[in-house]
Each structure stands twice: as structure tokens, then as C-alpha cells.
Design an enzyme around this catalytic site. Sequence first.
Site: not given
Length: 360
Positions: A109, A165
Site C-alpha cells: 500500500k 483521526e
Amino acid sequence: MDGFLLSRADRTVHATGTRRLHTDLKSASESLRRGKAELIAGALPFAPDRPVALTEPEHVTITDGPWQPPDDLPEPPPVRIAAQTPPPRIHLARIRSILDRIDLGEVDKVVAGRRVALAADTPIDPLAVAARMAVRHPTASTYAVDLSAAGEHYWGHTLVGASPELLVRVRDGSVTCRPLAGTAPRSADPDIDDTTGHALLSSAKNRAEHAFVTDRIAQRLRPLCSDLQVPSGPELTSTPDVWHLATTITGTLLDRATGALAVAAALHPTPAVAGTPTEAALAAIRGIEGDRRFFGGAVGWCDSNGDGDWIVAIRGAEISSDGLRALAWAGGGIVAGSDPDEELDETTAKLRTLLGALGL
């Protein structure tokens, strides 16, 4: 702006003035450990090898609940988009090149980022932007941080935004992390919006991307924590602009002397903002994008008891010292099966958090 602001639903820390600047984690941590500083506040850059922007403030106000902005803040001035780096077609090409690397097994990723340069004819007040974002995104963590401690290239610059977040919160030795990974745009149509959210929650591709993040956070926390609790799967959460997959991870510090700053440094950067394997992803980002500065870094504070909050520095912008220019960033995680057009749309949706607060 001279100072630091981090407003969360349960607590606001607002600091002004400077007793000492820190450009590295070691000196900041030593000041806390030796009792020279009651509190350290500031920001960590995206790249771990770059100077940090941490400060021992002169004055600190800690209040329960979210920030209440002063009534005399000016309205943010009109702004215009001066440039996009890279242009959308180049961003699509970058995503395709990352997918090639994933196919070759070089990485699993990589978070591909892009930025928008903004211009204003009169100065943008960072606290005015923060106030606007706090109203528009009441469940996010609103932040505004003077970056001067990071050196001359950041002198007078301010990082401002509203992040959904949580990197880590530490209270009396209890640790909480709430990573986000896996995103889909919101829709004004309630039926479409509901379908999109549930499709995200059931998406194998997005759940796999999310697992990269939770697995690494758990791996980094295990040497530091006991009673580590990692749910078996994510839950659905949202901002006004996007859906996210989220997981709440908790634990208890093995050594109470390990404070929030040390835990944040151990976790950052997570695969949510960099990718995995971490070093390969960071190398790819450096080669493709260059320096991300403080986008995807962390903003927070830690006191001499080890308590503190650190949030991921996303959904924001870096405002220049004269207030006439700003850089807004957004990124998206690229994994096997990612669709380049959907990933471009994701960054556009994420940029709305900042651009919407400026009337764009």
C-alpha cells in the site's frame, strides 16, 4: 499565529508564548522527563527524519469541552485556487505507477497525495479558519499550530485543520487509538449515501486496506502496552464529506513513564498516511511527491504526567507567514484493486473539509 490550539470534544488545549523551541523529539522528551517542561505542544512532520515543531509554551489553558472561539475573529477572506500539484491527470498516472509497483510485490500500500495552492488578496487568519472548521465539523479535532520551531523554512507558518483521526490519547496510563482507513464520498441523497456507506463497510478491498493500518498499530503497541484490545473488524463512521472505516484500539501502558509523545512517535507514520511496508512506502512517496512537510504528520500535546492527545494532521492546510498563501493536501491509500478515478475523487472529497471552510 503565535501558539497552539487543539480542540477535541472532551478537552481543549490552547497555548501561547514560547519558553523553548524543540526541533527534535529527544530534547522535547528529555524536557518532559526531567521536569523542565510541564507541557510540550506542537507538530510532527510526515517524514520522521525532518525537524519537528515542538514548543514549551509560556501560557497554557486547558478546558473541558470543545473550543469556544472569541467573537472578534475576522471572517476568512475570499481565496482562489492558484495551482494543483500534480494536475489531476498526472495524479491518475502516479496512481497507475503505484499499482504497477504493487503488482510487482514492491509494496502492499502507498498513500498517494496531492496538494492545492491557494491565494488570497488579504491575510488569512488561521484562528478564523479554525473557528469556521470547528462549526462545520464539530466531531473532528480542530487544530492550529505555529510551525516556527521546525526552522527558517517554516518561520511564521501555521498548520490548521479539522482532523477526524485520533493517533493516540493517553490518560492515566490508558491508551486509545482510532485509526481511519477506507474512504467513500458522502452524497446529498440519503438513499445513495446510506448505500455508499454500507458498500464501504462490506468492501473486501477497503477492509484489507484498513487491516494494514490496525495490524501495524497493534504491532507497535504490543511492546508498550498490556491488555491490548483490537476489534476483529472495523465500524463505519463519517464526516460531512466522507465515510470512513474506523477501529478503536485500547491498552494500558506497561510503564507509566512512557507518555503520549513517545507513543505518538512510535506509531507515526501509520499505514493510513504512508503505506506498508512503511520504509518502502516512504521511499515511494519521496520519489513520487517529494517533501510532504507536515501533511500526514501529527499534532498534539503531552504533559509531564504523560497524558496527552495526538491526532493525524489531515484535512487541513499550511498557511504562509503573510497569510496570503496556503497549501492544502489530501491523500488516498492505493492497494491492489484500487481504481484511479475513484481515488482521485476521494482526494477531492477530502479537500472539501478545508476548501469548504474557505468558501470554495
